[in-house]
Motif scaffolding. Structure first.
Motif, mmCIF file in Angstrom:
data_model
loop_
_atom_site.group_PDB
_atom_site.id
_atom_site.type_symbol
_atom_site.label_atom_id
_atom_site.label_comp_id
_atom_site.label_asym_id
_atom_site.label_seq_id
_atom_site.Cartn_x
_atom_site.Cartn_y
_atom_site.Cartn_z
ATOM 1 N N VAL A 1 -27.739 32.630 68.997
ATOM 2 C CA VAL A 1 -29.103 32.667 69.537
ATOM 3 C C VAL A 1 -29.079 32.958 71.029
ATOM 4 C CG1 VAL A 1 -31.260 31.397 69.857
ATOM 5 C CG2 VAL A 1 -29.944 31.105 67.748
ATOM 6 N N ILE A 2 -28.480 32.062 71.812
ATOM 7 C CA ILE A 2 -28.439 32.258 73.257
ATOM 8 C C ILE A 2 -27.166 31.636 73.804
ATOM 9 C CG2 ILE A 2 -29.661 30.129 73.877
ATOM 10 C CD1 ILE A 2 -30.185 33.566 75.523
ATOM 11 N N GLY B 1 -35.290 32.541 71.868
ATOM 12 C CA GLY B 1 -34.626 31.335 71.384
ATOM 13 C C GLY B 1 -34.573 30.196 72.374
ATOM 14 N N VAL B 2 -35.297 30.322 73.495
ATOM 15 C CA VAL B 2 -35.301 29.277 74.526
ATOM 16 C C VAL B 2 -36.737 28.815 74.735
ATOM 17 C CG1 VAL B 2 -34.640 28.661 76.880
ATOM 18 C CG2 VAL B 2 -33.309 30.374 75.618
ATOM 19 N N PRO B 3 -37.164 27.748 74.037
ATOM 20 C CA PRO B 3 -38.573 27.313 74.117
ATOM 21 C C PRO B 3 -38.988 26.823 75.495
ATOM 22 C CG PRO B 3 -37.442 26.334 72.218
ATOM 23 C CD PRO B 3 -36.390 26.940 73.088
ATOM 24 N N ILE C 1 -29.419 28.931 80.585
ATOM 25 C CA ILE C 1 -28.168 28.323 81.042
ATOM 26 C C ILE C 1 -28.176 26.826 80.751
ATOM 27 C CG2 ILE C 1 -26.734 27.838 83.060
ATOM 28 C CD1 ILE C 1 -27.690 30.447 84.269
ATOM 29 N N PHE C 2 -29.311 26.171 81.024
ATOM 30 C CA PHE C 2 -29.420 24.733 80.757
ATOM 31 C C PHE C 2 -29.310 24.459 79.267
ATOM 32 C CE2 PHE C 2 -31.935 20.930 79.787
ATOM 33 C CZ PHE C 2 -31.307 20.001 80.600
ATOM 34 N N GLN C 3 -30.043 25.243 78.455
ATOM 35 C CA GLN C 3 -30.019 25.006 77.012
ATOM 36 C C GLN C 3 -28.628 25.239 76.438
ATOM 37 O OE1 GLN C 3 -33.288 26.370 74.372
ATOM 38 N NE2 GLN C 3 -31.711 27.513 73.257
ATOM 39 N N ALA C 4 -27.988 26.333 76.826
ATOM 40 C CA ALA C 4 -26.650 26.618 76.304
ATOM 41 C C ALA C 4 -25.672 25.511 76.691
ATOM 42 C CB ALA C 4 -26.167 27.962 76.835
#
Length: 416
Positions: free
Chosen positions: A204-205, A151-153, A158-161
């Motif tokens: 997702v994350i 779920g992290v393209p 950590i950055f995406q969340a």
């Protein structure tokens, strides 16, 4: 006005517009690409500096919100003088401080510019595209082999969340602001998009950092909407939603339980776990700072100090790092309590800048709160993605807020 003067004015206006669009481009690139952001940042600095007057920069540097980041950089630069490490380590340590100089520059740029909102909308559109891609990577099996995590393209979880969490709460605050001024369909769309950003964190994350930050943003949103009663109401709503998410999201439940297990293994046997490393880094940081409390060990000294502190130890206790995973310690190890005091004052100044105002001020406040709280377990100001997100978020939103207050002040003067 002579022809030469007109041509000079037109050239300057072209540079101003070019610098504004480069800043917008940086904002759009932040969720996706470190390389593109790096290139655009260099171009932006080259383009924007000739367009800013000395007076405009001086005004921002004389304000707490703009001057304290510059002071923190200055202390970092001076800290190179007493560091007992090679010069390449000293310059590497200074890199974390340099981006703070962009905050007063962004204040000056977007205090005059009309494209501040374009930068914010551009970032939100880019983050929304990443959100849809994240859901696609999670829901479509052939895509799950791509990206860095499930779920992290792009970039890391950590950055995406963190950015999805901030986007979600900014949109909730905006929906609350607009509920009496915009059609209900628009408010519903903003709320639905906010829920999607937050749902990605739950289903997702997610990260331990986001779980730590959520209660503070819930309380801040409640305070914004209704003062102390709003905080109480927000806590009640949160207490209702939390068990629903716990039982409906296996990902959130497994992640939380695994984090607890990590800490148990660390305390039982000094096991090399993520949670254990965070605790060990903080424990050693306290001792390192105590050895040079006022001015620190010098810029770029973190790695060398941890090398000395871990000599002869094994497991989690023997891991050497240049990142203590705590922003205050990352500063204090290098430039002491003096640097930590300036860092804290900078955060206070930025909270004060955004404590009142519309949804743009709320966006700035969310960014600052997230950075302050997450700094207990990360050194995000010194990380590329999170650091530039803070700098550009605070800089652009702060410039807009300052411009609006200038306009209100002029309007008040004209009517008095």
């Amino acid at each position: 006005m002579t022809t030469a003067t007109m041509q000079t004015t037109n050239v300057r206006q072209n540079f101003v517009q070019f610098a504004d669009w480069l800043a917008v481009s940086v904002a759009v690139s932040l969720p996706w690409s470190t390389s593109a952001t790096s290139i655009l940042l260099v171009l932006w600095v080259i383009a924007v500096l000739p367009t800013l007057s000395v007076e405009a920069l001086r005004r921002e540097l004389m304000s707490p919100a703009g001057g304290l980041p510059a002071l923190l950089w200055l202390l970092g630069a001076l800290g190179m003088l007493w560091a007992d490490v090679p010069w390449h380590d000293r310059f590497a340590g200074l890199e974390g401080f340099i981006r703070l100089l962009a905050i007063p520059i962004l204040f000056a740029q977007f205090r005059r510019s009309d494209r501040g909102m374009t930068a914010l909308y551009g970032y939100l559109a880019s983050a929304t595209a990443l959100l849809l891609t994240s859901f696609a990577f999670a829901l479509i099996p052939p895509l799950q082999t791509h990206g860095n995590f499930y779920g992290v393209p792009v970039k890391d979880y950590i950055f995406q969340a963190g950015e999805f969490l901030m986007c979600g709460f900014v949109l909730l605050g905006a929906a609350a602001d607009f509920r009496a001024r915009l059609p209900w369909r628009t408010v519903l769309i903003l709320t639905a998009l906010a829920v999607l950003f937050l749902a990605d964190n739950a289903f997702v994350i997610t990260s331990r950092t986001s779980l730590l930050v959520v209660p503070f943003l819930v309380a801040a949103l409640g305070w914004r909407m209704g003062g102390s009663k709003g905080v109480a109401a927000a806590c009640v709503v949160g207490a209702i939603i939390a068990p629903i998410l716990w039982f409906s999201s296996p990902h959130l439940r497994d992640f939380t339980l695994q984090s607890v297990t990590d800490f148990q293994r660390y305390f039982a046997s000094n096991a090399l776990t993520s949670g254990g490393l965070h605790f060990e880094f903080i424990r050693k940081s306290i001792a390192i700072v105590a050895d040079a409390p006022v001015f620190g060990h010098g810029t770029g000294s973190i790695g060398a100090e941890f090398q000395r502190a871990t000599a002869g130890e094994v497991g989690a206790a023997g891991v050497v790092t240049v990142n203590p995973h705590n922003q205050i310690f990352a500063v204090a190890i290098q430039i002491g309590y003096l640097g930590a005091a300036v860092l804290t004052a900078m955060w206070v100044a930025h909270v004060t800048l955004f404590i009142r105002g519309g949804w743009v001020a709320w966006a700035g406040l969310v960014i600052v709160i997230e950075n302050i709280v997450s700094s207990a377990v990360n050194s995000h100001l010194f990380d590329f993605g999170e650091g530039w997100l803070y700098v550009f978020g605070v800089g652009v939103a702060g410039g807009i807020v300052k411009k609006l207050r200038d306009q209100l002040s002029l309007s008040g003067d004209s009517t008095s």
